[in-house]
Design an enzyme around this catalytic site. Structure first.
Site, PDB file in Angstrom:
ATOM      1  N   GLY A   1      39.925  50.047  43.043  1.00 47.93           N
ATOM      2  CA  GLY A   1      39.704  50.188  44.477  1.00 47.93           C
ATOM      3  C   GLY A   1      40.336  51.413  45.080  1.00 47.93           C
ATOM      4  O   GLY A   1      39.940  51.857  46.155  1.00 47.93           O
TER       5      GLY A   1
ATOM      6  N   ASP B   1      44.400  41.396  35.389  1.00 50.46           N
ATOM      7  CA  ASP B   1      43.864  42.740  35.625  1.00 50.46           C
ATOM      8  C   ASP B   1      44.943  43.805  35.522  1.00 50.46           C
ATOM      9  O   ASP B   1      44.647  45.007  35.607  1.00 50.46           O
ATOM     10  CB  ASP B   1      43.159  42.818  36.986  1.00 50.46           C
ATOM     11  CG  ASP B   1      44.062  42.406  38.135  1.00 50.46           C
ATOM     12  OD1 ASP B   1      44.419  41.219  38.191  1.00 50.46           O
ATOM     13  OD2 ASP B   1      44.409  43.257  38.972  1.00 50.46           O
TER      14      ASP B   1
ATOM     15  N   ASP C   1      50.271  49.274  35.871  1.00 48.75           N
ATOM     16  CA  ASP C   1      50.190  48.697  37.217  1.00 48.75           C
ATOM     17  C   ASP C   1      51.430  47.890  37.592  1.00 48.75           C
ATOM     18  O   ASP C   1      51.351  46.728  37.989  1.00 48.75           O
ATOM     19  CB  ASP C   1      48.927  47.831  37.351  1.00 48.75           C
ATOM     20  CG  ASP C   1      47.680  48.686  37.523  1.00 48.75           C
ATOM     21  OD1 ASP C   1      47.820  49.874  37.849  1.00 48.75           O
ATOM     22  OD2 ASP C   1      46.574  48.163  37.328  1.00 48.75           O
TER      23      ASP C   1
END
Length: 486
Positions: free
Chosen positions: A86, A246, A256
């Site tokens: 995103g 994810d 992440d």
């Protein structure tokens, strides 16, 4: 840059082609020249403004095929069938000087088809945090994505308040996640799962092609890498903070880690992430969550493991059982190294647990405790004793440890050297990261950022000029919450 964009050659449904959105006035904050050389990037003669233009997304290099990857994921246990990049755009892939394929990705480079009404931008604080922690993990020997560049965008991003914006350039073995497999499984796209599995085998686990069941070998290999990775986290006192599926790379790299932190005072249930209200991803929960994530991957791979559902489930469950069975031994092996033990004895687990219990009772600093124990291996143990409230208990434990260590037949000097090479003196302390972010965001001062970057580059060396980074925070300096960069 010489790109070879293999992911862009996968079927169209794997990603969405998208160009970075230019920023107003890009300014280079940091550029990782050694990593650029490792990647084989020819940046000779490029001034900072040209580098800022490239690594902000204002200039797309020739050969790049920018795209946003599709994936799904379990977020804090709840499944979201479509997530995707995103606020990140994969510029492309390069083959580095060691012949390894590496992704180059921009974070904060503007909206994509997966932005879900977000602006696709990143605030400066998370950019600086990820840069520091990425390079600290590398220096500590923990597999992780790397930091190539940080750029000030010259624009404000609106979060709770307006903040300076930044763009972070991340390098990874790949950005394929457990959630990438879940994206296709959620759509009952068996062809997509197979294409992705074949791609991952070819890119990360080529030895699996020689196995009788290549897809079982793939699952086993991914599980083994995750087991080793999480064990390394625990040895360093690292808390990822948001171990959603994810955020779990099938390559075995840490990825992440937005609301991440390193332990100061030791507590097995420590949580820093502001969004982890229930403690799902607490320090001690990380091995179990890694196994849970592997189970979600196994569910996706069931059609490939065996045509008979019952047999496929049996094979998958065996991998999960192996993970659970092997982790305690891998953890104990790492803790033996931290204690300078080179042989194995049955009572070693109890010895380690006794130390951890004392640390918890005294709120002893995780990093300093093991570093000071390293110095106690052949000399004065006063600094180590000073970590604890109950000195009698500390003395009893020290005597027990020394007696055990002597049975290894290793000299005290050898033991000390080995321990100093495994127990760091410098970690990216949470309060120091918050200080450098505040200096950059509030005053435009990046000197603390560069100072800390220099300090964490050699975490096992005690250097006078970086003494401040070897100190635990005072009580009033402790950071109790860290925040995601979305």
């Amino acid at each position: 840059m010489k790109f070879d964009n293999s992911y862009a050659r996968l079927p169209e449904r794997f990603s969405a082609a998208v160009l970075p959105t230019p920023v107003k006035a890009p300014q280079l904050i940091a550029f990782n020249h050694p990593l650029a050389d490792e990647l084989g990037l020819d940046i000779s003669g490029l001034a900072d403004d040209r580098l800022a233009a490239i690594f902000s997304g204002n200039t797309v290099p020739q050969g790049a095929e920018p795209l946003a990857m599709a994936y799904a994921g379990h977020q804090f246990g709840g499944f979201v069938p479509q997530l995707g990049d995103g606020r990140a755009i994969l510029l492309g892939e390069v083959i580095d000087r060691n012949g390894k394929r590496r992704d180059i990705q921009l974070k904060g480079s503007g909206p994509t088809p997966f932005s879900r009404r977000g602006d696709g931008r990143a605030a400066l604080g998370p950019v600086l945090r990820e840069y520091i922690v990425s390079e600290a993990m590398y220096a500590l020997g923990i597999p992780a994505t790397r930091a190539l560049a940080a750029v000030l965008s010259g624009e404000r991003v609106q979060r709770e308040i307006g903040l300076p914006g930044g763009v972070f350039t991340r390098v990874a073995a790949s950005h394929i996640r457990v959630g990438t497999f879940q994206f296709f499984a959620a759509r009952e796209d068996d062809d997509g799962i197979k294409a992705l599995a074949d791609y991952v085998i070819d890119r990360h686990y080529p030895d699996a092609t020689q196995a009788d069941n290549p897809y079982l070998a793939l699952l086993q290999a991914i599980a083994a890498r995750q087991l080793d990775l999480v064990a390394r986290w625990l040895m360093a006192g690292f808390i990822h903070g948001v171990m959603n599926t994810d955020n779990m790379a099938v390559s075995g790299e840490t990825i992440d880690f937005g609301p991440c932190a390193f332990l100061d005072e030791y507590h097995p249930n420590k949580v820093f992430s502001s969004i982890d209200a229930q403690g799902r991803y607490a320090y001690n929960n990380q091995p179990g969550i890694a196994q849970w994530n592997i189970a979600r991957l196994a569910e996706c791979l069931l059609p490939l493991l065996d045509p008979e559902a019952e047999k496929a489930a049996e094979l998958a469950n065996a991998v999960l059982a192996e993970f659970a069975g092997n982790f305690p031994g891998r953890w104990l092996s790492g803790m033996r190294q931290k204690l300078g033990l080179v042989t194995e004895e049955d009572d070693d687990t109890a010895l380690v647990q006794a130390l951890l219990a004392m640390m918890q009772a005294s709120e002893a600093d995780f990093t300093l405790t093991f570093r000071r124990l390293s110095h106690a291996a052949d000399g004065d143990a006063e600094a180590f004793r000073g970590m604890f409230i109950d000195l009698a208990a500390a003395d009893a434990w020290l005597a027990r440890w020394r007696t055990r260590a002597e049975r290894d037949g290793v000299s005290a000097a050898q033991r000390k050297a080995a321990m100093l090479s495994i127990n760091p003196t410098i970690i990216p302390r949470n309060h120091r990261i918050e200080e450098l972010i505040a200096a950059a965001v509030e005053d435009g001062d990046f000197e603390p950022f560069h100072d800390m970057l220099a300090a964490i580059a050699k975490p096992f060396e005690e250097r006078d000029e970086f003494a401040v980074y070897m100190q635990a925070p005072m009580n009033h300096e402790r950071v109790s919450r860290t925040f995601c960069g979305t």
